[in-house]
Each structure stands twice: as structure tokens, then as C-alpha cells.
Design a protein around this motif. Sequence first.
Motif, short mmCIF file in Angstrom:
data_model
loop_
_atom_site.label_atom_id
_atom_site.label_comp_id
_atom_site.label_asym_id
_atom_site.label_seq_id
_atom_site.Cartn_x
_atom_site.Cartn_y
_atom_site.Cartn_z
N VAL A 25 1.53 -3.86 3.54
CA VAL A 25 2.80 -3.63 3.89
C VAL A 25 2.74 -1.92 3.29
N ARG A 26 3.71 -1.63 4.23
CA ARG A 26 3.72 0.11 3.59
C ARG A 26 4.47 0.22 2.32
N CYS A 27 5.59 -0.41 1.93
CA CYS A 27 6.06 -0.30 0.85
C CYS A 27 7.28 -1.36 0.42
N LEU A 28 7.13 -1.86 -0.73
CA LEU A 28 7.90 -3.18 -0.93
C LEU A 28 9.17 -2.89 -1.69
N LEU A 57 1.13 -1.23 -0.08
CA LEU A 57 0.00 0.01 0.10
C LEU A 57 0.85 1.21 -0.22
N GLY A 58 2.08 1.28 -0.52
CA GLY A 58 2.93 2.36 -0.71
C GLY A 58 2.13 3.34 -1.63
N THR A 59 2.69 4.58 -1.71
CA THR A 59 2.02 5.57 -2.40
C THR A 59 2.11 5.24 -3.86
N ALA A 60 3.12 4.75 -4.51
CA ALA A 60 3.05 4.81 -5.71
C ALA A 60 1.77 3.66 -6.07
N HIS A 73 -0.73 2.99 -4.44
CA HIS A 73 -1.97 3.56 -4.16
C HIS A 73 -2.38 4.34 -5.03
N VAL A 74 -1.55 5.22 -5.76
CA VAL A 74 -2.25 6.07 -6.92
C VAL A 74 -2.54 5.14 -7.98
#
Lengths: 617, 205
Positions: free
Chosen positions: B167-170, B129-132, B134-135
Amino acid sequence: MSKLQSQKNYEVLREQFKKERDPERRVVSLCAGSGCGAYGTQEVRRALEQEVLKNGLKGKVEIKVTGCHGFCEQGPIMVIYPEGIFYPKVKPEDIPEIVAKTIVNGEVIENKLYKDPLSKKRILKEKDVPFYRQQLRIVFGNNGLIDPTNIDDYISMDGYSALVKALFTMSPEEVILAIKESGLRGRGGGGFPTGIKWETCRKAHGDIRYVMCNADEGDPGAYMDRSLLEGNSHSVLEGMIIGAYAIGSNQGFVYVRNEYPLAVKNLGIGIKQAEEYGLLGKNILGSGFDFTVKISRGGGAFVCGESTALMRSLEGKVGRPRAKYIHTVDKGYRESPSALNNVETWANVPIIINNGPEWYASLGTEKSKGTKVFSLVGKVRNTGLVEVPMGTSLRTIIYDIGGGIPKKKKFKAVQTGGPSGGCIPEDFLDLPVDYERLAEVGSIMGSGGMIVMDQDNCMVDLARYFVDFLKNESCGQCTPCREGITQMSEILTDICEGNGKEGDIELLEELATMIKRFSLCGLGKTAPNSVLTTLLYFREEYQAHIRDKKCPAGVCKALFHYEVDEELCNGCHLCALKCPQEAVTGEKKKPHHIDQDKCIKCSICYEACKFDAILIK
Amino acid sequence: MISRRYRSKYSTTNAHVSLTLISYSGLVKLVILKSMERITAIKGEPQVKIEPIDTVYLDEVLEQNMQDPENLIMILQDISAKYNYLPREVLKYVVERLNVPMSLIYSAATFYKAFSLTPRGKYIINVCLGTACHVRGAEKIKESLEERLNIHEGETTEDLKFTLETVRCLGCCALGPVITVNETSYGGLDRGKAIKIIKQYEDET
């Protein structure tokens, strides 16, 4: 391999490795970074090895599995030397043709070359691809050239020569002076001058000093540290050894996320090989200087990227930050002076020592020197890692290197600096990117994440996303951060669900100011940035959510619905076929209709329609 | 100033009971609510078999980490790698060997996201679910997996085959949306592709 005992030993070995690597030999470099890996590098590698064996080329062709080349969008990437022929998106079934034509005969397979989407031309070499052409890859450039699991490759590219130079021709004070003069600043986000940090740590009171590498790359959307550790861990280790020599430390740590298994593995291999060569350990190269490095794997907490929290986590405790009345350079890990730098910062150190501080300081802007690696991701055509001199404009990065926004959509904003950063609108596209200029528009450099957003992204939803993220990652010990962010999250969720009220915007601003002023650590102090910048530049979007109960971008499900434009719809029926709810109905070649009661707003029809006939209302 | 506005705005609704900034009664309520949650969580824990303690493995892990409480997080990671979670019996053994209180281990185990005190599935699916991601629509991937597996984020299927986590970012941001199944990453997903991947694992015997 016996340990190297002196400068001379090292130089002899380096020359031997250089000789062994004939520049005219046939090398196939295959990117195995995490990006290309997910696209199937290992399958390509197996196919290549089999094909090479089948053609009796074993021993004549070297297959080099490297770290990240940067152009992750096009993975898996293959580059064939000595010509430097660049084949993107290689599949296992392409291999027989590539081996038969290119590897055996040096013949170029035209339709496998990279096609520039703008000029529609095929491009032969990696360096001529527009994505790479405008970059200056001093930190990241070796990634595609060396096998990260083979120290000999790194040494053959003059690796560890900066360490030799520092150990045998410079005093620790001279090393610090060089770093100070270079103008290198922390690449993890804060931008604190590295030389000053080292000097303070060296002068701090204490018998034992520590150096540390912060590889707890927590910012979602940034992955340059991962790629550096995976692809060229020796450059980071070399920087750390030089730093330790300058500071007077004999023990170092790399705090790396456990979510990065390949980085942990390659770094472990790097440390072991450096120890075998006597480049780490006791009496390095016979200089009398001792230094060892230990890997510490993080447990997955964003706040552990903060220096004091990281050091507590290293001590095996819960990673909660403390107030920094006393800085970690005075009292950090085990209450001893500790110098913590980011992965990219450490990787810059050997480059400065090798090329001289003047050369380094000639790159970049007045106060921000050198280059910076950005991870250019989101709604941009060429996603990947981009290294440019400080001061390069956002427009150059997003449009010239990134190739602009795909699917003919309109650029809306770029988010820099991760959850602590802000959103920058179109008006500032010509902004030169450096620490000061980003701060002027309310954002930060952060570790270098650059997330591009287009018209389909809702800025209120994005602010809610970041605030939610920080709500979950707040360590919970100080009230302004723990409770303040929770309240912001609840207000933003209300707005996104259509329950926004007049006064919510002002309340958010007030809360933001409070959280910024009273939070204990950097996480809380910067947490409201995404809300503040979106409020500043996209206030009308908040107002549309609150007053008109509309989400103009079509993201917040409670605040929009899809409709078919009867004039644009030619009845191709594609949307009806794809709709999982059977909410779209209509006869072929006649305008279709969406049943609002059945529609779950999954956006499948909107994305499927080739005629822009599905409208967000 | 903030506090007054807060009270007038929120103190009447139960949903905002966690507002302890100013309201003492709110704080008390919150604490009671939280502790009740915890009690139900313990009661509701699935009855699983008591894990046999593999002392040979544990001794090896402790040895590698020099039996140093400073390496606690890495010790817990190694235990997690073997059992997929932190079994109580195993933690008791670690307590004895490291000579540290259970509370210390409990605090670390509940603070860091990598650890779970309840059993997890054979396949741990992590939705980035990192920003990249997410968008590019990671939420939709998560929703479709939740639907497919009939579990929510953080839960495990009854047959202990799948656990769905976020996970916040892989760090595969260029390929968003991304998921990992154990250590294998899959990028450039949409709903259909994500379901297809899960189907592969479901079909496996």
C-alpha cells in the motif's frame, strides 16, 4: 436531544457543557490515534477500565479516549488531568501502579515520566516536553483534549461558536473577506489563496454549488489529515459549514481514503451528532441556512487527490483528471461550481472566524500565514505530527523539535511535499519553511510530509522509489506522464542495478523537462521533481553509481559489499550469530570475515554491529 | 530531439518495447504483448467455486447507496468487504440492478487499487511502502514476508489464507515500517518481528 433552534439555544447548551466539565476533575486522556493504536492503546484501555472498576473508582475518574496527540514515537500516550502528568509508552502492566499512585493519590511515578534524551531529565508535563514546547498547536491542539466521538466535548471547548458567529453576525461576503484578509492558503499542496477560491466559486454561474473536503491524503509520509479527521472531525465539519454558507452551497462531500477506517468512522459519528443537534441539515440553528454533508470513500488511487480526478471519482467514474481550461470552481462536480479544500484548510476556518483575520495574519511570513502541520518522520528521533508557524526553519523542526538524527548518524537530506516534492540538503537547513522558500530550492510544501534521511539512505534509490511510485499511480491517459515516467523509472533502475551508462544523467534531465512541460495534470507536471532535486544536490552520488559502480550509502545491492574492519572488530560474534546466511565466520575475540559468495546484503550484520566494524565498500 | 535520442538508445532492446513515445511499431508490439498478458491472466485464473450470491446483503448495500451508479465505488468496496474480492456473479447482479454496462464496473474495478477480481486470502497483509517506511527498510520486510509465505506481492497462498499486498501509505508514518493484517496495524517492525506476527496467524487454527 432535540435540535437547537437558535443562537440562544446553542449558548445555553455550551454553558451547560462547560459547567459539567469541572477543570479540577480527574480525567485520564489516552491517545487512540492510528500511531498509538498500533502500539496497543486498546489493551491499555481495557486494563485501565478493569483497574478503575476494581478500585471502585467508576464515576470518579473519566477515561477519555482521544485522537492523536502528535508524539507518535512515544505511543501509547497517557495524560492525567488536572495535573497534566504525561506518561509515554504506557503498557497494560503499568496500569495498576498508575491507578494506585497517580490516579488515586496524585503521586507522580518518576521513572514512568518522559526522559529528555539530551538533558537526561525527567519531564512532568506534556507541554514542557521539548517536542511540544516549540510548537504552536492552534489547529491540532484540541486533539488531545476532546473525545472525537462526543460532540459535547467539542462544544464545551467553544466548538461551533465560529459557525454561530458567521451565521448570525456576518454576511457570506464578510466571511469571504475575513478568509481573504487572513491570508489562508490551501494546505493540500497548491497553496492557492482560499478566500479567492471561495469568492470565485460564489460568483460562478450556476444554481447549485458544492463544497468538498479532500481527505484523499495520498502523499506517502503525510498523515495529518488522517489524525485531524480521527481526532477532531468537528473542526473540519464546522469549517465546511462556514465555507458552504459563504459560498452559497447546500451540499458538501468529504472524499476520504478507505484505508483510513477510523477516520471514516469518526467522521460518520461527527456528522450524525451534528445533525442531531441541528448544526447540520435543514435550517441550521434556525438561521434558514441548509447544508448536508456526505462521506464518499475513495478507492485507493493517488491521482484522485487531484481536484478534477476527485470530482470524477465522486461521480462514480474512473478518477482521471481533465485539462483545467475551466476550473472546478466554475464547473466541477456534476458540471456545477465546486470548492474543494484540504482537511487542514477547513480546520483553519473556524479559528480564523473566532480570532479574527488580523490575528491569523500576524502568524507566519509575508506570503504564508498561519501555522502548518508537518509529519516529521523517517530518520529522526522524535517522529510525529508537528505544528509550527509558517517560516520556522528546517533546523528548528528537525533538531529542536525532532531531536535530531538517531544512532549518531549524519543528516543527509529532508524530503518535503511527497512524491511531487524534492530533497533539500544540509546547506539549506536554515531555510524558513513557507510556500515560496520551498519552491525556491526546487521542492514544494505539499500536504506537509517531511521525511528525514541520514547517511544510510541512497538518493538515487530514493529518486527511483518516487518515480516508481508515480509510474504505478499515473492514470495513464496522457503520454508524457505514462511513458515518460516509465522511461525515467527504467533508467533509474538500470543505474541502481549497476547498468548505468554515461549520458543517463543528461537523458534524465531531458526527459524531466519534457514531462514537466507536457503532462496534463499536476501529477505529471511535478513527477520529475525528486529526480531534478537529487540531481541538483546529489549529482556526485549518481556519478558514483554510473562511473565507479558504487553505491556510497550501501543501499543498491549490486553496487556495494560489506567488509569487516579488522582493527575495529573485537570478535564479539554478534554479527555471526545474527547472519541468516551463515556468511560471517570467525573465532570469538578475533576479527571476523564475510564470505561474499554467501552474503545476500541484508544489512543485519551492519545494523547489529556496535563497534562500526562492518564497512560498506 | 528527445525522440531521436530515444530511438537510438532503446529501440533495439525488447525490454524497452513499451516505448510508444515515437515508435509506432513499438506501440503495436506493446498492445499485442499486453493483450497476451491479459489472455494468460484469464486462462490462468484459479478455478474457484462460483460464489453464492447473497442477494439480501447486496440489496442492502445497494439500498444504502441509493442504487445510484454515482456510488459505484462504495458499492464495490462493500462487496469487497464481504467477499474479499469482486466475484463475477456478484458484479453481474450489480449490473442488472444499477442498469449500467459491465464495462463501467470493469473500468472502475481495475483502476482503483482497493479492488481485486481474483479471490484473496482470509488475511490480507498490507506492507506499507510509504516514504517513511521505505527509508526505514520496508522493502526488507516485504522480501522477508515473500520468502516466508512463498508468494510474491499481489499473490495469495494456495490455502487462501494469506494475500500479500503493498500500500502506498497507511498514515502511521511515525512507526515505520508498518504492516496491517486485515484491520490490525503493527509498527516499528524488523524482519524478525514481521515473521513473528505472521507466525501468530499461521498457528491459529
